[in-house]
Scaffold this motif. Sequence first.
Motif, PDB file in Angstrom:
ATOM      1  N   SER A  41       0.848  -1.207   0.000  1.00 16.51           N
ATOM      2  CA  SER A  41       0.000   0.000   0.000  1.00 16.51           C
ATOM      3  C   SER A  41       0.875   1.245   0.000  1.00 16.51           C
ATOM      4  O   SER A  41       0.710   2.163   0.805  1.00 16.51           O
ATOM      5  N   LEU A  42       1.821   1.279  -0.956  1.00 17.53           N
ATOM      6  CA  LEU A  42       2.825   2.336  -0.962  1.00 17.53           C
ATOM      7  C   LEU A  42       3.005   2.896  -2.368  1.00 17.53           C
ATOM      8  O   LEU A  42       3.168   2.148  -3.327  1.00 17.53           O
ATOM      9  N   THR A  43       2.937   4.224  -2.474  1.00 13.20           N
ATOM     10  CA  THR A  43       3.243   4.914  -3.724  1.00 13.20           C
ATOM     11  C   THR A  43       4.233   6.032  -3.411  1.00 13.20           C
ATOM     12  O   THR A  43       4.073   6.747  -2.418  1.00 13.20           O
ATOM     13  N   VAL A  44       5.249   6.169  -4.248  1.00 13.12           N
ATOM     14  CA  VAL A  44       6.261   7.183  -3.962  1.00 13.12           C
ATOM     15  C   VAL A  44       6.879   7.686  -5.264  1.00 13.12           C
ATOM     16  O   VAL A  44       7.043   6.930  -6.218  1.00 13.12           O
ATOM     17  N   HIS A  45       7.187   9.000  -5.297  1.00 13.18           N
ATOM     18  CA  HIS A  45       7.972   9.563  -6.396  1.00 13.18           C
ATOM     19  C   HIS A  45       9.452   9.278  -6.126  1.00 13.18           C
ATOM     20  O   HIS A  45       9.920   9.444  -5.003  1.00 13.18           O
ATOM     21  N   TYR A  46      10.184   8.914  -7.153  1.00 15.21           N
ATOM     22  CA  TYR A  46      11.594   8.544  -6.975  1.00 15.21           C
ATOM     23  C   TYR A  46      12.418   9.722  -6.443  1.00 15.21           C
ATOM     24  O   TYR A  46      13.244   9.557  -5.550  1.00 15.21           O
ATOM     25  N   TYR A  47      12.195  10.949  -6.978  1.00 18.64           N
ATOM     26  CA  TYR A  47      12.972  12.107  -6.520  1.00 18.64           C
ATOM     27  C   TYR A  47      12.615  12.480  -5.084  1.00 18.64           C
ATOM     28  O   TYR A  47      13.484  12.914  -4.313  1.00 18.64           O
ATOM     29  N   CYS A  48      11.348  12.342  -4.720  1.00 20.75           N
ATOM     30  CA  CYS A  48      10.942  12.621  -3.332  1.00 20.75           C
ATOM     31  C   CYS A  48      11.709  11.716  -2.372  1.00 20.75           C
ATOM     32  O   CYS A  48      12.140  12.144  -1.296  1.00 20.75           O
ATOM     33  N   LEU A  49      11.885  10.458  -2.798  1.00 20.46           N
ATOM     34  CA  LEU A  49      12.584   9.495  -1.960  1.00 20.46           C
ATOM     35  C   LEU A  49      14.078   9.813  -1.885  1.00 20.46           C
ATOM     36  O   LEU A  49      14.680   9.794  -0.807  1.00 20.46           O
ATOM     37  N   LEU A  50      14.682  10.126  -3.043  1.00 23.35           N
ATOM     38  CA  LEU A  50      16.110  10.426  -3.080  1.00 23.35           C
ATOM     39  C   LEU A  50      16.478  11.632  -2.224  1.00 23.35           C
ATOM     40  O   LEU A  50      17.502  11.630  -1.538  1.00 23.35           O
ATOM     41  N   MET A  51      15.649  12.664  -2.252  1.00 24.40           N
ATOM     42  CA  MET A  51      16.008  13.933  -1.614  1.00 24.40           C
ATOM     43  C   MET A  51      15.547  14.040  -0.161  1.00 24.40           C
ATOM     44  O   MET A  51      15.914  15.000   0.523  1.00 24.40           O
ATOM     45  N   SER A  52      14.759  13.092   0.328  1.00 24.29           N
ATOM     46  CA  SER A  52      14.306  13.166   1.721  1.00 24.29           C
ATOM     47  C   SER A  52      15.501  13.142   2.668  1.00 24.29           C
ATOM     48  O   SER A  52      16.440  12.362   2.499  1.00 24.29           O
ATOM     49  N   SER A  53      15.452  13.993   3.671  1.00 24.17           N
ATOM     50  CA  SER A  53      16.628  14.239   4.513  1.00 24.17           C
ATOM     51  C   SER A  53      16.916  13.135   5.525  1.00 24.17           C
ATOM     52  O   SER A  53      18.046  13.006   5.992  1.00 24.17           O
ATOM     53  N   ILE A  55      16.557   9.646   5.329  1.00 27.26           N
ATOM     54  CA  ILE A  55      16.556   8.261   4.874  1.00 27.26           C
ATOM     55  C   ILE A  55      17.785   7.997   4.012  1.00 27.26           C
ATOM     56  O   ILE A  55      18.239   8.885   3.278  1.00 27.26           O
ATOM     57  N   TRP A  56      18.343   6.787   4.132  1.00 26.37           N
ATOM     58  CA  TRP A  56      19.517   6.392   3.358  1.00 26.37           C
ATOM     59  C   TRP A  56      19.278   5.013   2.754  1.00 26.37           C
ATOM     60  O   TRP A  56      18.445   4.251   3.234  1.00 26.37           O
ATOM     61  N   VAL A  65      12.939  -0.316  -2.414  1.00 29.33           N
ATOM     62  CA  VAL A  65      12.848   0.575  -3.578  1.00 29.33           C
ATOM     63  C   VAL A  65      14.261   1.050  -3.890  1.00 29.33           C
ATOM     64  O   VAL A  65      14.757   2.001  -3.293  1.00 29.33           O
ATOM     65  N   ASP A  66      14.950   0.360  -4.794  1.00 30.63           N
ATOM     66  CA  ASP A  66      16.330   0.699  -5.161  1.00 30.63           C
ATOM     67  C   ASP A  66      17.242   0.841  -3.953  1.00 30.63           C
ATOM     68  O   ASP A  66      18.086   1.745  -3.890  1.00 30.63           O
ATOM     69  N   GLY A  67      17.104  -0.019  -2.998  1.00 33.39           N
ATOM     70  CA  GLY A  67      17.976   0.010  -1.826  1.00 33.39           C
ATOM     71  C   GLY A  67      17.377   0.701  -0.614  1.00 33.39           C
ATOM     72  O   GLY A  67      17.909   0.584   0.492  1.00 33.39           O
ATOM     73  N   PHE A  68      16.275   1.439  -0.785  1.00 34.04           N
ATOM     74  CA  PHE A  68      15.575   2.053   0.353  1.00 34.04           C
ATOM     75  C   PHE A  68      14.619   1.007   0.938  1.00 34.04           C
ATOM     76  O   PHE A  68      13.676   0.581   0.259  1.00 34.04           O
ATOM     77  N   LEU A  69      14.860   0.605   2.146  1.00 32.71           N
ATOM     78  CA  LEU A  69      14.044  -0.438   2.765  1.00 32.71           C
ATOM     79  C   LEU A  69      12.652   0.093   3.121  1.00 32.71           C
ATOM     80  O   LEU A  69      12.498   1.270   3.470  1.00 32.71           O
ATOM     81  N   ILE A  70      11.657  -0.781   3.034  1.00 31.93           N
ATOM     82  CA  ILE A  70      10.274  -0.385   3.294  1.00 31.93           C
ATOM     83  C   ILE A  70      10.107   0.160   4.716  1.00 31.93           C
ATOM     84  O   ILE A  70       9.428   1.169   4.932  1.00 31.93           O
ATOM     85  N   LYS A  75       9.337   4.939   8.377  1.00 35.11           N
ATOM     86  CA  LYS A  75       9.880   5.803   9.438  1.00 35.11           C
ATOM     87  C   LYS A  75      10.035   7.239   8.945  1.00 35.11           C
ATOM     88  O   LYS A  75       9.760   8.201   9.678  1.00 35.11           O
ATOM     89  N   GLU A  76      10.477   7.395   7.684  1.00 36.19           N
ATOM     90  CA  GLU A  76      10.661   8.735   7.134  1.00 36.19           C
ATOM     91  C   GLU A  76       9.308   9.434   6.958  1.00 36.19           C
ATOM     92  O   GLU A  76       9.183  10.640   7.185  1.00 36.19           O
ATOM     93  N   VAL A  77       8.292   8.676   6.564  1.00 41.52           N
ATOM     94  CA  VAL A  77       6.946   9.252   6.430  1.00 41.52           C
ATOM     95  C   VAL A  77       6.450   9.746   7.791  1.00 41.52           C
ATOM     96  O   VAL A  77       5.880  10.852   7.910  1.00 41.52           O
ATOM     97  N   ASN A  78       6.687   8.962   8.833  1.00 40.47           N
ATOM     98  CA  ASN A  78       6.281   9.356  10.195  1.00 40.47           C
ATOM     99  C   ASN A  78       7.050  10.590  10.661  1.00 40.47           C
ATOM    100  O   ASN A  78       6.496  11.475  11.315  1.00 40.47           O
TER     101      ASN A  78
END
Length: 748
Positions: A41-53, A55-56, A65-70, A75-78
Amino acid sequence: EELRMSKPNNFDSQSTFCVLCGRTDDCPEKYGEKRTFVEYSLTVHYYCLLMSSGIWQRGEEDEGVDGFLITDIRKEVNRAAKLKCNICKKKGASIGCVAPKCKRSYHFPCGIKRECIFQFMEDFRSYCWEHKPVQTFMDKEPRGASQCTICLDLVEHLPVYTVLKSPCCKNAWFHRECLQYQALSAGIFFFRCTVCNNKDKFQKEMLRMGIYIPERDASWELEENAYQELLQCYQHCDIKRCLCKKGRDYNEPDSKWEIKRCQCCGSRGTHLVCSSLKSWEQNWECIECRSISAKAGKYSRKKKRSLATSEKTDGTTCLMEEPSPKTPRQSSGSQRNFLLQSPKIMYQNNLSPCSHLELPASNRVTMSLSPLMLNRNWSLRQKHLKEQRKEVCNILKELKVQVNTKTTRLNINADNIWNSALKGFRQRNFSPTNTIEINFTNCKTRSKTDTSAASKHHFFQLLMLHLQNSSLFEGSSAKNLSLDFQAIKENLYFEAGKMIAVSLVHGGPSPGFFSKTLFDCLVYGPENVKPALEDVADVDVAQTIKMIKYASSLSSLQSTIHDCYEFLAAAGCLRPITALCDKNMLVNDILMHHVIKRIISPLESFRQGLKTLGVLEKMQMHPDAFSSVLCYKPERLSAETICDLFTIHSSSDVNEVKGADFWMGYLQDVESGESVVTFEDILLFVTGSSSIPSIGFDPEPTIKFLRIRYPIGNRLLNCLELPITSTYQQFKNKMELTIRNTIRVERE
């Protein structure tokens, strides 16, 4: 756990919200690819994910998602849910400005709208509208407008977010949007300045200013069968009186009815017999290309005769003509035979220590020194070269640290080495930092006993030999770059430089055919190099230069210039001649144009290719060391070389000590020609390679004395296992029999 994406038929991607920015927009050019994972139940823009402060990428590339764990994404959304966006005033601002003391947070789309800068590199920093980096504008720069070299519309020279200027070209300006589209299309390998073709400096500045450059091949390279039409060869006999009864389109390979294409344009053809060609290796030019060549050099034949006559009447030494660059090229079969040639032939021919195999390509001149001085100079030169090659070996080992254990497999057809190598180097998953594994598709090419390292070395050996004889280079032995417009169009000079760099670092042979002029252009820059007459491969141009250089009077000089007026005008070398001494400046102008300025574009592409794995940078830091492997052929193997190469693992056992003496005695016999085996055969038997790579062998070759009947070459460990025998003659007989038969069977 590998994440799977799925989109049921009734699923509408437009109706899903990005968990980080809260938008439903599906605009890959602006926000990156929008990805939906139904099972999470997850939708995300790739750039939003890359630039979020917060998350690694803690996983592998195929995780989450390309190495970003679910779990990390949730946790980043929270975390972002507690932060208010300083632009739209809504919650969920996951991106923060990295400037000290700045506490602004915002969504990625809001940041784009407010002209924030997002740097898609290193730590993926983000800067708000107040602290963002800007390009410096000189006060003297004109504030008018010019064409954007991508869309060709006008762009104003203003220090604003929507306009970017090139860091490498003074008058190159672009729309930011045009640059972003260009970067997405070209990818990291082809995104470069559209004016000067600079890549490194241009990409660095564009990344700093917020342009996203995807790490993938260009979009046009990913299209299936995009270059299919280029594979279609012209097959039609255009000779006025075609002799083939089956028609002009009939083509039978390896016969007199095989069609040979024009070496200049490739768009005209002839049956071999229709143009009285004895073999396919002979060059042939169509009548159109011949007329163009004749127009450009119509003075050449007449002047060659007049020059020869004038030299003889003056009593001066007759000048030798430069060898023609239009010599027949070797077929792939003859290349393999050359690789397998025994150096015994060299000994039988009694080549002197100053044979061309040991001289730099640019220094092959006739020496009149005494034998004592000759041997002394040769010995000193060999000692110096040996020290330089050791230095190169250590440098290449440092560069090899970049190579990881991930394997890239290349399927190679040895009979079509260039095309299969090019296809392999351009495939999507190829990376110079991956371990390369070679699979020869024509199975008869290599023995079943070959290891991966042996196959790889053989591949690079064939590739370097092909490059040496290819149309990318010109000259008889010391090679300079040629001007091949089709190769420029297909970016082949870049690929050639890349292949040479990869060969050096991955354990392949060095080229050994660079001229001193080409090497100096690469290391010191073309503006700091002065070419010589020996760098001119074209016979007609060389003859013209000689006629000007050796003109004995002002009238003969002016007559020569008049005869070659069209050539000088095309080269931009016309200058007023008022005195005989002016010929020196004119000769220098012609040399600079023909050897350097004419090939400046291929040279830059070639340099960019050599930057692969940091090779060019090391060349510039250690020029003397690298010239020993790029301008000189590998040293001839000797008893001393082989002895130094192998480490003997032995104990104090009397039999093993005796075996070591037998080994040293056998090397002396090989060197003196008293053996049917050569040093190349021994090396091939143990390592699968007939020469020592510039980087050396890995693992280093060793020798073990065991109670076995016959010698064994363990190519996996580069270990020569030798039998313990009671007499030297037994040892020698077993070595000769085993090595000779093994090599013979492999070659057959």
